[in-house]
Design a protein around this motif. Sequence first.
Motif, PDB file in Angstrom:
ATOM      1  N   ASP A   1      41.007  11.132 -21.301  1.00  0.00           N
ATOM      2  CA  ASP A   1      40.289  10.261 -22.233  1.00  0.00           C
ATOM      3  C   ASP A   1      39.595   9.172 -21.428  1.00  0.00           C
ATOM      4  O   ASP A   1      40.232   8.434 -20.678  1.00  0.00           O
ATOM      5  CB  ASP A   1      41.285   9.646 -23.215  1.00  0.00           C
ATOM      6  CG  ASP A   1      40.643   8.787 -24.275  1.00  0.00           C
ATOM      7  OD1 ASP A   1      39.705   8.032 -23.953  1.00  0.00           O
ATOM      8  OD2 ASP A   1      41.093   8.854 -25.431  1.00  0.00           O
TER       9      ASP A   1
ATOM     10  N   THR B   1      51.237   9.600 -27.289  1.00  0.00           N
ATOM     11  CA  THR B   1      49.822   9.927 -27.478  1.00  0.00           C
ATOM     12  C   THR B   1      49.007   9.498 -26.271  1.00  0.00           C
ATOM     13  O   THR B   1      48.097  10.217 -25.838  1.00  0.00           O
ATOM     14  CB  THR B   1      49.285   9.271 -28.759  1.00  0.00           C
ATOM     15  OG1 THR B   1      50.045   9.755 -29.873  1.00  0.00           O
ATOM     16  CG2 THR B   1      47.811   9.580 -28.973  1.00  0.00           C
ATOM     17  N   THR B   2      49.330   8.358 -25.692  1.00  0.00           N
ATOM     18  CA  THR B   2      48.621   7.896 -24.496  1.00  0.00           C
ATOM     19  C   THR B   2      48.804   8.885 -23.357  1.00  0.00           C
ATOM     20  O   THR B   2      47.856   9.167 -22.620  1.00  0.00           O
ATOM     21  CB  THR B   2      49.106   6.497 -24.086  1.00  0.00           C
ATOM     22  OG1 THR B   2      48.858   5.595 -25.173  1.00  0.00           O
ATOM     23  CG2 THR B   2      48.404   6.004 -22.834  1.00  0.00           C
TER      24      THR B   2
ATOM     25  N   LYS C   1      46.532  11.807 -24.049  1.00  0.00           N
ATOM     26  CA  LYS C   1      45.141  11.414 -23.805  1.00  0.00           C
ATOM     27  C   LYS C   1      44.850  11.299 -22.310  1.00  0.00           C
ATOM     28  O   LYS C   1      43.766  11.657 -21.848  1.00  0.00           O
ATOM     29  CB  LYS C   1      44.828  10.091 -24.499  1.00  0.00           C
ATOM     30  CG  LYS C   1      44.713  10.220 -25.998  1.00  0.00           C
ATOM     31  CD  LYS C   1      44.385   8.862 -26.611  1.00  0.00           C
ATOM     32  CE  LYS C   1      44.148   8.953 -28.092  1.00  0.00           C
ATOM     33  NZ  LYS C   1      43.768   7.645 -28.669  1.00  0.00           N
TER      34      LYS C   1
ATOM     35  N   THR D   1      37.152  16.068 -20.176  1.00  0.00           N
ATOM     36  CA  THR D   1      38.006  16.386 -21.316  1.00  0.00           C
ATOM     37  C   THR D   1      37.719  17.764 -21.883  1.00  0.00           C
ATOM     38  O   THR D   1      38.642  18.508 -22.205  1.00  0.00           O
ATOM     39  CB  THR D   1      37.843  15.317 -22.418  1.00  0.00           C
ATOM     40  OG1 THR D   1      38.194  14.058 -21.872  1.00  0.00           O
ATOM     41  CG2 THR D   1      38.727  15.613 -23.612  1.00  0.00           C
TER      42      THR D   1
END
Length: 87
Positions: free
Chosen positions: A50, A41-42, A45, A71
Motif C-alpha cells: 500500500d 490490516t496494516t 496492506k 500492489t
Amino acid sequence: MLKIEGLNVYSDNKKILENINLEFEYGKLYLIFGASGSGKTTLAKAILNDESLKKEGKIFLDNIDITNEKTENTSNIYFILFRILLK
C-alpha cells in the motif's frame, strides 16, 4: 514460502508495526488475530505494498524480494499463494 524480515511500518510518520519477522510455509494454514487496532490490516496492506505506508525491512515470496513490488502485481501473487495454502 512468504517470509517477512525486520518489517517496520509507518503511517503518517507514526510507527504502526515494529520488527515483524514471520515465515509462512506452503501447505500450512495460518491465522493472525488480535484486538481491533493491533495491526492485522496494516500488515496485510504492507505485504501488498500500500503506497500510503512507509516500510523498512524485507518481504520475500519464494526467495524473491517483493518488498516494493506494485500492489497490482502482489495482489495476484497472493491470491494464487492463498489458494495453494488452502488446498
